[in-house]
Design a protein around this motif. Structure first.
Motif, PDB file in Angstrom:
ATOM      1  N   PRO A 196     -18.199 -41.342  12.860  1.00 55.24           N
ATOM      2  CA  PRO A 196     -16.880 -41.987  12.901  1.00 55.24           C
ATOM      3  C   PRO A 196     -16.023 -41.441  11.756  1.00 55.24           C
ATOM      4  CG  PRO A 196     -18.656 -43.555  12.344  1.00 55.24           C
ATOM      5  CD  PRO A 196     -19.306 -42.249  12.584  1.00 55.24           C
ATOM      6  N   LYS A 230     -14.260 -31.356   5.850  1.00 60.71           N
ATOM      7  CA  LYS A 230     -13.707 -30.272   6.667  1.00 60.71           C
ATOM      8  C   LYS A 230     -14.667 -29.875   7.783  1.00 60.71           C
ATOM      9  CE  LYS A 230     -13.105 -27.461   3.159  1.00 60.71           C
ATOM     10  NZ  LYS A 230     -13.538 -28.376   2.074  1.00 60.71           N
ATOM     11  N   THR A 231     -15.966 -29.812   7.423  1.00 58.58           N
ATOM     12  CA  THR A 231     -16.936 -29.402   8.427  1.00 58.58           C
ATOM     13  C   THR A 231     -17.002 -30.420   9.561  1.00 58.58           C
ATOM     14  OG1 THR A 231     -18.154 -28.435   6.595  1.00 58.58           O
ATOM     15  CG2 THR A 231     -19.270 -28.517   8.707  1.00 58.58           C
ATOM     16  N   ARG A 264     -26.875 -29.246  10.719  1.00 60.51           N
ATOM     17  CA  ARG A 264     -25.799 -30.155  11.137  1.00 60.51           C
ATOM     18  C   ARG A 264     -25.470 -29.964  12.607  1.00 60.51           C
ATOM     19  NH1 ARG A 264     -21.606 -30.661   6.104  1.00 60.51           N
ATOM     20  NH2 ARG A 264     -20.468 -31.995   7.540  1.00 60.51           N
TER      21      ARG A 264
HETATM   22  P1  ADP Z   1     -16.539 -30.162   3.375  1.00 63.37           P
HETATM   23  O1  ADP Z   1     -16.836 -29.279   4.550  1.00 63.37           O
HETATM   24  O2  ADP Z   1     -15.073 -30.456   3.232  1.00 63.37           O
HETATM   25  O3  ADP Z   1     -17.171 -29.754   2.089  1.00 63.37           O
HETATM   26  P2  ADP Z   1     -18.339 -31.975   4.686  1.00 63.37           P
HETATM   27  O4  ADP Z   1     -17.871 -32.006   6.101  1.00 63.37           O
HETATM   28  O5  ADP Z   1     -19.518 -31.120   4.378  1.00 63.37           O
HETATM   29  O6  ADP Z   1     -17.139 -31.583   3.714  1.00 63.37           O
HETATM   30  O7  ADP Z   1     -18.593 -33.475   4.212  1.00 63.37           O
HETATM   31  C1  ADP Z   1     -19.211 -33.769   2.985  1.00 63.37           C
HETATM   32  C2  ADP Z   1     -20.309 -34.792   3.211  1.00 63.37           C
HETATM   33  O8  ADP Z   1     -19.767 -36.029   3.624  1.00 63.37           O
HETATM   34  C3  ADP Z   1     -21.287 -34.373   4.286  1.00 63.37           C
HETATM   35  O9  ADP Z   1     -22.577 -34.793   3.954  1.00 63.37           O
HETATM   36  C4  ADP Z   1     -20.772 -35.115   5.515  1.00 63.37           C
HETATM   37  O10 ADP Z   1     -21.780 -35.331   6.470  1.00 63.37           O
HETATM   38  C5  ADP Z   1     -20.250 -36.398   4.909  1.00 63.37           C
HETATM   39  N1  ADP Z   1     -19.159 -36.932   5.701  1.00 63.37           N
HETATM   40  C6  ADP Z   1     -17.895 -36.452   5.750  1.00 63.37           C
HETATM   41  N2  ADP Z   1     -17.141 -37.205   6.571  1.00 63.37           N
HETATM   42  C7  ADP Z   1     -17.930 -38.179   7.061  1.00 63.37           C
HETATM   43  C8  ADP Z   1     -17.730 -39.296   7.958  1.00 63.37           C
HETATM   44  N3  ADP Z   1     -16.543 -39.535   8.515  1.00 63.37           N
HETATM   45  N4  ADP Z   1     -18.792 -40.095   8.196  1.00 63.37           N
HETATM   46  C9  ADP Z   1     -19.989 -39.873   7.615  1.00 63.37           C
HETATM   47  N5  ADP Z   1     -20.234 -38.857   6.772  1.00 63.37           N
HETATM   48  C10 ADP Z   1     -19.228 -38.021   6.488  1.00 63.37           C
END
Ligand code: ADP
Ligand code: ZN
Length: 731
Positions: A196, A230-231, A264
């Motif tokens: 979410p 972002k991911t 992931r």
């Molecule tokens: P970025 O790519 O910007 O560095 P990530 O997508 O890797 O960020 O997110 C950082 C961490 O936070 C990861 O472990 C990700 O799974 C978690 N995360 C980010 N957004 C959410 C969300 N909406 N719900 C649960 N976990 C999240």
């Protein structure tokens, strides 16, 4: 190429081969005819070479003398948009087409006939009697979780003879199977919902998904601090692409990052995607190349060269950490994967997502100019907050000679160890010491083949040239004055820093992350996982730690020498330093504990250091953009670097001077020529290097002028000329 055309048997066809020829070759279509774009085997002299049917052949030759193509290969024909993409990259980078075709066919055995082959995979329990060699085979099979290998591959990877593997088959520990050469990749399930999302993330994801649905080209810069999700957000665009039956490509700057990403993807879509990078086995490369063309590889994760895979319907390209310099290919075909991703998407009606916490000035300017859409994620996900940043003024610190960790930084590290948290000490220098000097005569040990000092690597017990890779043992006596026992290291590399850490924190568990310390990508992956799980108190790393690894226990980052990147005349020095230090600092405090980044600097008032500390990114970019605009340099002007190399200085300068005198084609478009001058590294691998630099206004058709200019000369003998459009490094 327009609509594909079919050529009846015997018809004249023009064939592009991978041979270094400056023209297409004319043949007769083989038995059964062939489509335009077909991959074929063509006789050339006594050999057979691979080629692609590029179009109708010319009529000028005596039909009776034309040779027929040997056969059509059993792979998907090259699509029209791929041919267009290769042509445009070739035009942009001034690369001859045969070289472009080589880049697009970098998989072994494409000419092999389709057939069954024997493959080997893990089976049953281990053998009763285990030997060291048997253990290695099983270890390889386990490490690649369920993948099967050919006999030759498995033997090579395990470093055993094939009889060891056959023995394991007899014992029932390894299974031998007949298999079609290349299997499709597992299906991914794009209907499963993601995590979410927060409101911010949802808005960004919706915008990306709408882009994918439009079915039209578009590029989005997705900006967000490390950990902002972002991911998670671009994964929504990947899911939508898969739901629409199109393929997606995610480019990562570093192989070591793929492990986390693969997990992931598996967690989200139920299966692993295809991988394309230098660590992938030959069989896998060939499989992916073929399956990409048949649309049977829905998602590919890879390094920059994955852009040249023959996707059947590529709908999305994500360039993660888009500012990373490793996206620029620095030898062979000189291209920027980020820019070529945008080109590829534009010929495929596909979307591009450029993701970064610290975008390149190029992408920032394209977003400002409205060419790219910009989406911002401002907050970190969950409780994680951005680290606080502070300078440590090294002029005020009391530090003995040959020590690099200031008392202030030391106290902070100690505090983290006591709390059971991790510290990262960042120093962007591989090896033990960058310079070895003779205390008797002042001589510095240099590479015999390059204009570079040799770097001591104690781990390897050798001196290494970082230009050409040449190594030699550390001499006992000075090669210049012959005095014994006076050679001394000057300055720190990560290995030397590790020594200091060992002395200051003898009780701490220390991990050094530097690309040269790992024999394989797998060993590196294992180390990263160990650190993430809390297996180290202090991590010492080069710039490879800046790239997106997630270490939840890390709360302190100490930048040993924040001034390092500010020296030198590189036009991107400020930008690179800003990005690198912000990225490294972003490693701290990703989980629930706040992070702190401490920058050791002798120039705390330097504008770049101040911008980093203030965290005023837009301010920094605006100032940097204004400076570049005033200087007329990229992204506000165009540049090309020309390097001429030869075994003698004279030969290199002869050609460079001749080019400089014949600069009319450049002047005709208002471009300016600088040089020739010896390159900053004037000799590499025994070849002398001379540089010319061309600068032009943004709107100028620079490639045409360059082609005309350079085309006036043919380098003689062993003289070589290379043109680098949009050069990133000036060495
Ligand atoms: P970025 O790519 O910007 O560095 P990530 O997508 O890797 O960020 O997110 C950082 C961490 O936070 C990861 O472990 C990700 O799974 C978690 N995360 C980010 N957004 C959410 C969300 N909406 N719900 C649960 N976990 C999240
Ligand atoms: Zn060298």
């Amino acid at each position: 190429m327009a609509e594909p055309v079919f050529f009846e048997e015997g018809a004249r066809v023009a064939v592009l081969t991978t041979q270094p020829l400056d023209r297409l070759l004319t043949y007769r279509a083989p038995a059964g005819g062939c489509w335009q774009g077909a991959f074929v085997e063509a006789p050339l002299g006594p050999r057979k070479v691979m080629g692609v049917v590029w179009g109708p052949g010319e009529g000028g030759f005596d039909a009776a003398k034309l040779r027929g193509l040997s056969r059509v290969l059993d792979v998907a024909p090259m699509r029209g948009e791929m041919a267009e993409f290769l042509t445009r990259v070739g035009d942009y980078t001034l690369t001859p087409m045969p070289q472009m075709l080589r880049l697009a066919t970098r998989a072994p055995g494409l000419t092999d006939p389709p057939s069954m082959r024997k493959i080997y995979r893990l089976d049953g329990a281990g053998p009763e009697r285990m030997t060291e060699a048997r253990g290695r085979v099983l270890e390889v099979l386990r490490a690649y979780g369920g993948l099967a290998f050919t006999l030759g591959e498995l033997a090579e990877m395990a470093g055993v003879t094939t009889s060891v593997i056959k023995g394991l088959v007899k014992l029932g520990a390894v299974r031998e199977e007949e298999s079609p050469r290349d299997l499709p990749y597992p299906r991914l399930d794009p209907t499963a919902p993601g995590k979410p999302l927060t409101d911010d993330q949802r808005a960004a994801a919706d915008a990306l998904v709408a882009g994918v649905r439009s079915g039209a080209y578009g590029t989005t810069l997705l900006r967000g601090v490390t950990g902002s999700g972002k991911t998670e957000v671009y994964m929504e665009a990947v899911a939508e692409t898969l739901r629409r039956g199109r393929q997606a490509l995610v480019l990562l700057p570093e192989i070591a990052l793929t492990a986390q990403f693969l997990k992931r993807v598996e967690a989200r879509f139920g299966a692993r995607p295809a991988e394309w990078h230098s660590g992938v086995t030959m069989t896998e490369r060939r499989r992916l190349w073929r399956m990409a063309g048949e649309g049977e590889a829905p998602l590919v994760v890879g390094a920059r060269s994955a852009l040249y895979l023959p996707f059947r319907d590529l709908g999305l390209i994500v360039v993660d950490e888009e500012h990373d310099q490793s996206y620029k290919q620095e030898d062979g075909v000189l291209y920027s994967a980020r820019d070529m991703a945008v080109l590829r998407a534009s010929v495929n009606a596909a979307r591009v997502v450029l993701a970064s916490a610290t975008p390149s000035l190029e992408s920032w300017a394209n977003a400002e100019a409205g060419k790219y859409t910009r989406l911002d994620l401002t907050a970190r996900f969950g409780a994680a907050v951005l680290p606080e940043m502070r300078a440590i003024d090294m002029r005020a610190e009391d530090l003995p000679a040959n020590r690099w960790i200031s008392p202030t930084l030391e106290a902070h590290v100690r505090d983290r160890i006591e709390k059971g948290e991790q510290s990262l000490l960042f120093l962007n220098r591989r090896g033990f010491a960058p310079v070895t000097i003779c205390r008797a005569c002042g001589h510095q040990i240099a590479c015999d083949h390059c204009d570079a000092r040799m770097v001591e690597h104690r781990f390897l017990k050798r001196l290494v040239c970082h230009q050409c890779g040449e190594t030699k043992p550390m001499p006992e006596v000075c090669p210049e004055c012959g005095v014994e026992g006076k050679l001394a290291p000057v300055g720190p590399g990560v290995e030397r820093l590790a020594e200091e850490v060992g002395e200051r924190f003898p009780e701490a568990r220390v991990a050094v992350l530097s690309s040269d310390l790992f024999a394989s990508a797998r060993a590196l992956k294992a180390q990263i996982e160990l650190i993430a799980a809390g297996g180290a108190d202090i991590i010492i790393g080069t710039q490879m730690v800046a790239k997106g690894h997630n270490f939840p226990l890390l709360t302190l980052v100490g930048v040993i020498d924040a001034d390092l990147g500010l020296q030198g005349s590189d036009l991107r020095a400020a930008e690179k330093t800003f990005q690198l230090i912000r990225q490294v600092a972003g490693r701290a405090g990703r989980a629930d504990k706040p992070g702190l980044a401490l920058l050791q600097t002798f120039q705390p008032d330097h504008p770049v250091i101040r911008a980093i500390l203030a965290g005023d990114e837009d301010g920094f970019w605006r100032a940097e953009a204004a400076e570049r605009q005033a200087a007329g340099v990229p992204p506000y002007g165009r540049m090309a670097g020309i390097v001429i190399s030869a075994t003698t200085v004279e030969a290199a300068f002869d050609l460079a001077n001749a080019l400089a005198r014949a600069d009319a084609p450049l002047r005709a478009v208002g471009a300016q020529l600088y040089g020739p001058a010896p390159a900053p590294i004037a000799r590499i691998r025994g070849r002398h290097r001379v540089r010319l630099l061309v600068k032009a206004d943004k709107g100028v058709a620079l490639q045409a002028a360059l082609r005309q200019w350079v085309g006036q000369f043919t380098p003689k003998g062993d003289t070589r000329l290379s043109v680098d459009i949009d050069p990133q490094s000036f060495y």
